[in-house]
Scaffold this motif. Structure first.
Motif, short mmCIF file in Angstrom:
data_model
loop_
_atom_site.label_atom_id
_atom_site.label_comp_id
_atom_site.label_asym_id
_atom_site.label_seq_id
_atom_site.Cartn_x
_atom_site.Cartn_y
_atom_site.Cartn_z
N UNK A 90 0.83 -1.21 0.00
CA UNK A 90 0.00 0.00 0.00
C UNK A 90 0.87 1.26 0.00
N UNK A 91 1.86 1.25 0.88
CA UNK A 91 2.76 2.41 0.97
C UNK A 91 3.50 2.63 -0.34
N UNK A 92 3.98 1.54 -0.91
CA UNK A 92 4.75 1.65 -2.14
C UNK A 92 3.88 2.18 -3.28
N UNK A 93 2.68 1.67 -3.38
CA UNK A 93 1.80 2.12 -4.46
C UNK A 93 1.48 3.61 -4.32
N UNK A 94 1.16 4.02 -3.10
CA UNK A 94 0.79 5.43 -2.90
C UNK A 94 1.97 6.35 -3.16
N UNK A 95 3.14 5.92 -2.72
CA UNK A 95 4.31 6.79 -2.92
C UNK A 95 4.69 6.90 -4.39
N UNK A 96 4.60 5.80 -5.09
CA UNK A 96 5.02 5.84 -6.48
C UNK A 96 3.94 6.35 -7.40
N UNK A 97 2.75 5.80 -7.28
CA UNK A 97 1.70 6.15 -8.24
C UNK A 97 1.05 7.49 -7.93
N UNK A 98 1.01 7.87 -6.66
CA UNK A 98 0.33 9.11 -6.32
C UNK A 98 1.32 10.22 -6.00
N UNK A 99 2.25 9.93 -5.11
CA UNK A 99 3.18 10.99 -4.71
C UNK A 99 4.21 11.25 -5.81
N UNK A 100 4.44 10.29 -6.65
CA UNK A 100 5.32 10.51 -7.79
C UNK A 100 6.79 10.33 -7.49
N UNK A 101 7.12 9.63 -6.40
CA UNK A 101 8.53 9.39 -6.10
C UNK A 101 9.08 8.33 -7.05
N UNK A 102 10.34 8.47 -7.38
CA UNK A 102 10.95 7.44 -8.22
C UNK A 102 11.39 6.27 -7.34
#
Lengths: 210, 157
Positions: free
Chosen positions: A163-175
């Motif tokens: 969940x954390x990984x998806x939100x950070x990458x797909x929403x927050x836009x972190x690489x």
């Protein structure tokens, strides 16, 4: 880590975000305005992330406040480009601690005869049905609200890391590297968590979502 | 930093569409907050920023090191500027106070040691206690004598 590099040419810019850090201030001499701009840019998404993770609005607010305080106290002098990863790492740790405390409380609650699960979603979940009307018709608005509810429900079924990984990458836009820093795992783990999260979401939401 | 949707090369178009739609919906949900929540977030942010500018600033040290005029009217800044104190890192800043406290404790200890224990009072207390014991002994002797006297003085029959 220096700089949060996003994959170029793959998507559109977000509607809002942390874009107002003075580039000259990235080396360490930050003003309160820089930090204010950063926190203002991430606070809403951080709140929703914490809300998705905890299911409690007030708990989410507390966690975001803790993350803000810790970032300001410990990393105000850090490179401004590292602030997003640092902030979300602090927030992720706070959410993890919250979950652990909840498990302990639940265990003690069971021993003492209580039946209420601590992590039950509270009644302040009205945000799921209040997607703003961005000039849509009523049918589109209704479809968006239902899609958001389905998405959040599916996200809550994911393991914590996915969940954390998806939100950070797909929403927050972190690489990948910034996500790895934010989660405290290797880049390979980030790729694995993200892939699994997308697969699980795809199967949970169905082929015709949204 | 700009926010851009990320996707790996292995993502299918369906997965990319899923991520894009998720991002759009979540962004909309984050954009629309209650005014009360917005106010609380703002208060939290300001509180956190105030925490940064609060305890970290040492006005005395700041004025001594940077020569700013914000604390010119501060008596501590003037004393500090004249004596050149408080230029050390945090743990050394309080050494005058610590030295004064140690000196005061040492003086008190020497004073107590030189004065010695009070000589008269315990002996006086002992004498009074002994007198009471002697009086008690006389009483018990008299009581015993009162008990045995009739038997001794009675005529043998």
């Amino acid at each position: 880590m220096r700089g949060l590099v996003v994959t170029p040419g793959l998507g559109e810019p977000a509607s809002e975000g942390f874009t107002s850090v003075n580039p000259e201030a990235s080396a360490g001499a930050h003003t309160a305005t820089d930090l204010d701009a950063f926190l203002q840019g991430v606070e809403r998404r951080a709140l929703r992330m914490a809300q998705i993770a905890t299911g409690h609005r007030d708990e989410a607010l507390d966690l975001v406040q803790d993350a803000m305080l810790r970032l300001v106290e410990h990393y105000a002098e850090a490179d401004a480009r590292d602030w997003p990863a640092l902030f979300f790492r602090i927030l992720g740790n706070a959410i993890h601690d919250w979950r652990r405390r909840g498990r302990v409380r639940q265990r003690f609650g069971l021993w003492l005869g209580g039946n209420q699960p601590v992590s039950a979603v509270d009644a302040n979940e009205d945000w799921l049905s209040t997607v703003p009307d961005a000039g849509q018709g009523p049918l589109e608005l209704l479809r968006d609200r239902q899609a958001l509810q389905a998405l959040v429900t599916a996200l809550r079924t994911l393991p914590e890391r996915q969940q954390q990984c998806f939100l950070l990458r797909a929403w927050e836009g972190l690489d990948v590297s910034a996500t790895a820093l934010a989660m405290g795992v290797s880049e390979g783990s980030v790729k694995t968590h993200y892939f699994r999260a997308v697969q699980r979401l795809k199967s949970a939401l169905g082929g015709h979502w949204p | 930093m700009t926010h851009q949707r990320l996707e790996s090369a292995s993502e299918t178009p369906q997965e990319a569409a899923l991520c894009q739609a998720a991002r759009r919906l979540l962004e909309q949900a984050a954009h629309d907050l209650d005014p009360e929540i917005e106010q609380r977030l703002r208060a939290m942010r300001l509180h956190a920023l105030a925490r940064r500018s609060g305890p970290r600033v040492n006005p005395v040290r700041h004025s001594r090191m940077s020569g700013t005029t914000s604390t010119e009217n501060n008596w501590a800044a003037k004393v500090n500027a004249r004596l050149g104190l408080f230029m050390q890192p945090g743990w050394q800043v309080a050494w005058p106070g610590a030295a004064f406290a140690s000196l005061a404790v040492a003086l008190l200890a020497v004073n107590i040691w030189l004065a010695g224990p009070p000589a008269e009072a315990p002996q006086q207390a002992l004498a009074e206690e002994e007198l009471e014991i002697l009086e008690d002994l006389e009483f018990y002797a008299w009581l015993e004598w009162q008990h045995w006297q009739p038997l001794i003085s009675a005529p043998a029959s």
